[in-house]
Design a protein around this motif. Structure first.
Motif, PDB file in Angstrom:
ATOM      1  N   ILE A 118       0.829  -1.195   0.000  1.00 48.34           N
ATOM      2  CA  ILE A 118       0.000   0.000   0.000  1.00 48.34           C
ATOM      3  C   ILE A 118       0.864   1.245   0.000  1.00 48.34           C
ATOM      4  N   LYS A 119       2.125   1.104   0.447  1.00 46.00           N
ATOM      5  CA  LYS A 119       2.947   2.307   0.603  1.00 46.00           C
ATOM      6  C   LYS A 119       3.506   2.812  -0.720  1.00 46.00           C
ATOM      7  N   ARG A 135      -7.812  -0.895  -0.119  1.00 43.93           N
ATOM      8  CA  ARG A 135      -6.358  -0.945  -0.041  1.00 43.93           C
ATOM      9  C   ARG A 135      -5.763   0.119   0.861  1.00 43.93           C
ATOM     10  N   GLN A 136      -6.536   1.098   1.241  1.00 45.32           N
ATOM     11  CA  GLN A 136      -5.984   2.121   2.127  1.00 45.32           C
ATOM     12  C   GLN A 136      -5.788   1.563   3.531  1.00 45.32           C
ATOM     13  N   ARG A 137      -4.790   2.136   4.228  1.00 47.72           N
ATOM     14  CA  ARG A 137      -4.500   1.633   5.571  1.00 47.72           C
ATOM     15  C   ARG A 137      -5.684   1.864   6.509  1.00 47.72           C
ATOM     16  N   SER A 189     -12.333   5.883   3.625  1.00 48.16           N
ATOM     17  CA  SER A 189     -10.932   5.457   3.783  1.00 48.16           C
ATOM     18  C   SER A 189     -10.080   6.717   3.805  1.00 48.16           C
ATOM     19  N   HIS A 196      -5.881   8.471   3.868  1.00 51.20           N
ATOM     20  CA  HIS A 196      -4.450   8.330   3.597  1.00 51.20           C
ATOM     21  C   HIS A 196      -3.725   9.587   4.055  1.00 51.20           C
ATOM     22  N   TYR A 236      -0.091   8.645  10.871  1.00 54.92           N
ATOM     23  CA  TYR A 236      -1.418   8.033  10.881  1.00 54.92           C
ATOM     24  C   TYR A 236      -2.076   8.154  12.246  1.00 54.92           C
ATOM     25  N   ASP A 246      -7.605   0.174  11.279  1.00 51.81           N
ATOM     26  CA  ASP A 246      -6.210   0.431  10.884  1.00 51.81           C
ATOM     27  C   ASP A 246      -5.543  -0.898  10.554  1.00 51.81           C
ATOM     28  N   ARG A 247      -5.236  -1.089   9.278  1.00 48.56           N
ATOM     29  CA  ARG A 247      -4.639  -2.365   8.845  1.00 48.56           C
ATOM     30  C   ARG A 247      -3.290  -2.643   9.482  1.00 48.56           C
ATOM     31  N   ASP A 248      -2.524  -1.593   9.804  1.00 52.20           N
ATOM     32  CA  ASP A 248      -1.203  -1.797  10.402  1.00 52.20           C
ATOM     33  C   ASP A 248      -1.313  -2.106  11.880  1.00 52.20           C
ATOM     34  N   ASN A 287       4.955  -0.797  17.214  1.00 47.61           N
ATOM     35  CA  ASN A 287       4.528   0.173  16.204  1.00 47.61           C
ATOM     36  C   ASN A 287       4.575   1.598  16.731  1.00 47.61           C
TER      37      ASN A 287
END
Lengths: 534, 399
Positions: free
Chosen positions: A25-26, A157-159, A490, A492, A497, A518-520, B300
């Motif tokens: 995604i980055k 696909r966005q975080r 979504s 970005h 973030y 938040d996907r991360d 993180n």
């Protein structure tokens, strides 16, 4: 419409290349998915050079090499820090042994002006220019042509992403973000909310600044742009300011060195404890003159006082494009020597006499019928030549020698005198001339400086700083919302973030939606993960 | 009047030191305890200590008439204060307690180290008599304080991410950092004991590079000395007579600061002995001792702090350490840039952080790689702050 290499469709945000790593995604969002030149064309030599200089790897390597090379330059002092007039080879060998000699032989004593260091800086400049154009232009285009409408896969696909069924509060959510400074772009029921786009120009602004700075520092090599000279003025003297075609003169009225003394301040203990004196002030009381006859060929200077000024460290004197700085001082040169006549029993005879070295008199009367005549003088004594004259090594009075002739009523005798010794020239001398004391000249050393590259270099660096602060302190945040099939949001950002979530969640909460996903963040709740870069 | 202010100011910074030391207790308890009261106590204590340190700074400024950033002790004290500031700012945003457990000890270690230099106030030499002194140094130390947070976060990240028993280079290097911290601790301890408590002092007379007779005061037995150094004793009024002191006879040319080198060698020897003894007692790597604390951190979040503090600290460093510095250098020395060792190392630090940002933004150096870079950055800062002044005699050696 999209050049080959483009990863995201610029109108819908859908993936174009099916073979592209879908988990990424980055990389995808960096230039908003648009093609950068260095990734699309590689045929001609120009393309190959272009690819070389646009490479981040190459850029980073250049920066690292410059940093490492710079550190080598600090192992031993550079040539301009060693004493003026010292032979560099001898200086480095004597002070630092074989490593010092090697340092000199390899040219590290002038590292920062060496051809290879300048080439490295030049390569850095090329890399800055190429990389900025390569990435800046497509980024500019894609940010300018953004559309509000994005494909559902883009959202996924966005975080940060959230999908909910309730579509009633879309308007209120938009309004909530508008209040937080977001600009809203609407396309049917698709919305693009954006703020801080300026942040994305930060890197390009700061690179431009650096290029201006590097260009400015090159200008120094052009004649007339840069002057750096030392002016040596003995107390009481007036000298012409070099590089001004005889238009300006400067007089050293007095040179002053002040030191700290115990005077009931908090510093007393320090002043008392230290063995060295602590200087509080270096100052030249100077008079600055302008020559009124500068245009008249062959006319003697007609000096008119412009200003009296006390020149101190940190307080330079400005005139036209020049500046005068208090640089250092010199009191190693002798001004005058005082002597005393003694007879053969060591008793003093007559008065002391003082010989002013830059204004020698031929005869000094020291008593009744007793006179000392200067027969010969060498300011920096080397040897006596065949004719008996004194030979001087240099014209500066650092090691003066005299031949004195002492005459009384009955006879005259000659002696050679240096600071430390006295030699009879005639046989069986009755008198001897003894050195008593000397007084030294106080001379100030000023730096005359003109640097027309300064405004450009300063402008370059200020632009660099502005770009750096814009890029670092502003965040580019974008939120996409649509309520076509339920409420879909979504978001970005180019960085932080954490802050973006803190901005989005209250708005969602106020309108009855849950927290944005938040996907991360989900990964690290499970335990230790190590995020390895590629 | 001024001397009273000075004593108050000295009292303030000493008390702040102990308050910070005590604050570590509730802070470490807050990590295991869910209740907010320990955390609150610790943060309030830290904030009080910070206010006291700032008061030290202001009072010393008033007493001397210039910003207290003009010698080694004052530089390092300012840096350690800004580290606390850095932590308080980070806490404000991220409410992280673990970061404090590492940041506060680093700050305490620094100020303890700094206080080994002369803590006397000294008058300003002509080159330093400028408003730019305060502007330049204060900006630089704020940026250092913020940049340090990235290194502290990086260290925590590494301690958590790297298994303590792993047979790898990354684990060995991390353990070497631990050994380095032990060496610094031992250095501070030995100097306090030998110079303060024991009062060990051997004087040697040697000829400096400029040909002047100098006196070196050794507070540790001389393993390494200056070429042609003679043991002497002070008999008052700047008079010295030959004496008999222990020395090994290993002498180096005056280019090298043998006295500092002697201290460094002693610290390394003693530090490694202490480290070895600790390893023998614990039967595991030293990093295992602090790892449980680091394990409480969120990786993180540490990565985020590590990146954001560079992004905020780096522009400030460019402003204070390069731009303000260049303006002042132009006024005082007639050139804005002269490749003096301190300038050059500021440039190297600057270049290093640009590499950090480019690798992070363009080549995906996140997580562990980014953490390593942050730790290296801090080492560069320390090197430029301390080592350059002690090793190389440049225009900046005011200490």
């Amino acid at each position: 419409m999209n050049p080959p290499g483009t990863q995201l469709c610029q109108s819908c945000g859908k993936m174009i290349n099916s073979d592209y790593d879908k988990k990424k995604i980055k990389d995808l969002m960096r230039y908003d998915g648009s093609a950068i030149r260095s990734k699309t064309r590689s045929r001609s030599i120009f393309d190959k050079i272009w690819i070389f200089f646009t490479s981040i790897k190459v850029g980073v390597a250049i920066i690292l090499i410059i940093a490492i090379a710079s550190s080598i330059g600090t192992i031993f002092p550079q040539e301009y820090f060693i004493p003026v007039g010292a032979d560099p080879l001898q200086y480095y060998t004597e002070n630092y042994g074989t490593p010092g000699r090697l340092y000199y032989e390899l040219g590290f004593h002038n590292l920062y002006s060496s051809w290879w260091f300048i080439i490295l800086i030049g390569m850095l400049a090329l890399s800055l220019i190429a990389a900025s154009i390569d990435r800046g232009v497509p980024l500019f285009k894609s940010l300018k042509n953004q559309r509000a409408k994005k494909h559902p896969t883009f959202y996924k696909r966005q975080r940060l992403n959230l999908q909910q069924a309730n579509t009633k509060n879309t308007e209120r959510v938009i309004e909530g973000f508008r209040k937080k400074g977001y600009k809203v772009k609407e396309d049917q029921n698709h919305y693009l909310l954006e703020k801080g786009r300026l942040s994305r120009w930060g890197p390009y602004i700061n690179h431009t600044g650096l290029i201006i700075l590097l260009f400015g520092s090159m200008l120094r090599f052009f004649p007339g742009m840069y002057v750096d000279e030392l002016i040596y003025i003995t107390e009481g003297d007036t000298v012409q300011v070099p590089e001004t075609d005889g238009q300006y003169y400067v007089e050293n009225n007095e040179f002053i060195v002040d030191i700290y003394e115990e005077e009931g301040t908090v510093f007393d203990a320090t002043v008392q404890n230290t063995n060295e004196t602590i200087v509080s002030n270096y100052q030249t009381d100077m008079t600055f003159y302008e020559n009124q006859n500068v245009d008249v060929v062959g006319a003697p200077p007609d000096l008119e006082v412009v200003e009296d000024y006390s020149l101190q460290v940190n307080h330079p004197y400005q005139f036209e494009q020049f500046e005068l700085y208090q640089s250092s001082y010199d009191n190693s040169q002798m001004k005058s020597m005082t002597f005393q006549l003694e007879d053969s029993n060591g008793e003093t005879v007559g008065d002391r006499f003082t010989v002013a070295l830059d204004n020698l008199e031929s005869t000094y009367e020291v008593g009744e019928g007793l006179a000392v005549e200067v027969r010969a003088y060498a300011p920096d004594f080397l040897e006596i030549d065949e004719n008996g004259a004194l030979i001087s090594e240099t014209p500066t009075p650092v090691n003066p020698a005299f031949v004195f002739e002492v005459t009384d009523d009955t006879s005259s005798e000659l002696s050679l005198l240096q600071i430390m010794s006295s030699t009879d020239i005639t046989q069986g001398n009755e008198y001897s001339v003894k050195f008593v004391e000397n007084e030294n000249h106080w001379a100030t050393v000023l730096t005359l400086k003109k640097d027309l590259t300064l405004p450009l270099i300063a402008t370059g660096f200020v632009i660099f700083l502005i770009g750096l602060f814009i890029g670092s302190y502003i965040n580019h945040r974008r939120i996409w919302i649509n309520d076509e099939n339920g409420f879909n949001i979504s978001a970005h950002t180019n960085k932080n973030y954490f802050g973006l979530k803190k901005e989005i969640n209250p708005v969602l909460e106020d309108n009855g939606y849950g927290e944005i996903f938040d996907r991360d963040a989900q990964d690290f709740d499970k335990g230790v993960i190590i995020v390895e870069g590629k | 009047m001024e001397s009273t202010l000075l004593s108050i100011s000295n009292w303030l910074i000493t008390s702040a030191f102990f308050i910070l030391l005590v604050a570590l207790v509730p802070l470490s308890m807050s990590i295991r305890n869910e209740k907010k009261k320990f955390e609150k106590t610790a943060i309030i204590m830290t904030a009080i200590a910070f206010v006291m340190q700032i008061s030290y700074f202001i009072l010393r400024w008033v007493a001397t008439g210039h910003a207290p950033v003009s010698n080694m002790y004052e530089f390092i004290a300012t840096f350690s204060i800004m580290l606390i500031l850095g932590y308080l700012i980070t806490y404000h945003y991220y409410k992280t307690k673990v970061l404090g457990l590492f940041a506060i000890p680093v700050s305490l270690l620094l100020i303890a180290y700094g206080s080994l230099f002369s803590t006397d106030v000294n008058p300003l030499i002509p080159a330093l008599q400028s408003n730019w002194l305060a502007i330049h140094v204060i900006t630089v130390s704020i940026s250092y304080g913020i940049l340090s947070m990235s290194a502290v976060a990086g260290l925590i990240y590494l301690l958590k991410a790297i298994p303590e028993n792993e047979k790898s280079w990354r684990a060995r290097i991390l353990e070497m950092i631990m050994a380095g911290i032990v060496i610094v601790l031992v250095y501070i301890g030995t100097t306090l004991v030998m110079k303060g408590a024991v009062g060990y002092s051997d004087e040697f007379m040697y000829t400096s590079q400029r040909g002047e007779a100098m006196i070196a005061e050794y507070h540790l037995p001389s393993l390494i000395n200056y070429a042609d150094a003679i043991p002497v004793e002070h008999i008052g009024d700047n008079q010295y007579e030959p004496a008999d002191h222990f020395h090994t006879g290993i002498n180096l040319p005056p280019v090298i600061n043998s006295q500092s080198l002697n201290t460094v060698i002693w610290s390394i020897i003693l530090g490694l002995i202490v480290y070895g003894v600790l390893r023998l007692i614990m039967r595991k790597r030293l990093m295992a001792l602090v790892k449980p604390l680091a394990n409480r951190a969120d990786l993180n979040l540490m990565d985020e702090i590590g990146y954001r503090s560079v992004i905020i600290g780096f522009p400030l460093f460019a402003l204070g350490g390069i731009f303000f510095a260049a303006i002042w250098a132009q006024i005082a020395w007639s050139r804005f840039w002269g490749w003096d060792p301190k300038e050059t190392w500021a440039f190297i630090t600057f270049m290093f952080y640009t590499v950090f940002l480019h690798l992070r933004l363009n080549r995906g150096y996140e997580g562990e790689k980014s953490a390593w870079l942050a730790v290296i950055g801090f080492i560069l800062i320390l090197f430029n702050l301390i080592a350059i002044n002690l090793i190389v005699a440049g225009l900046h050696s005011y200490a």
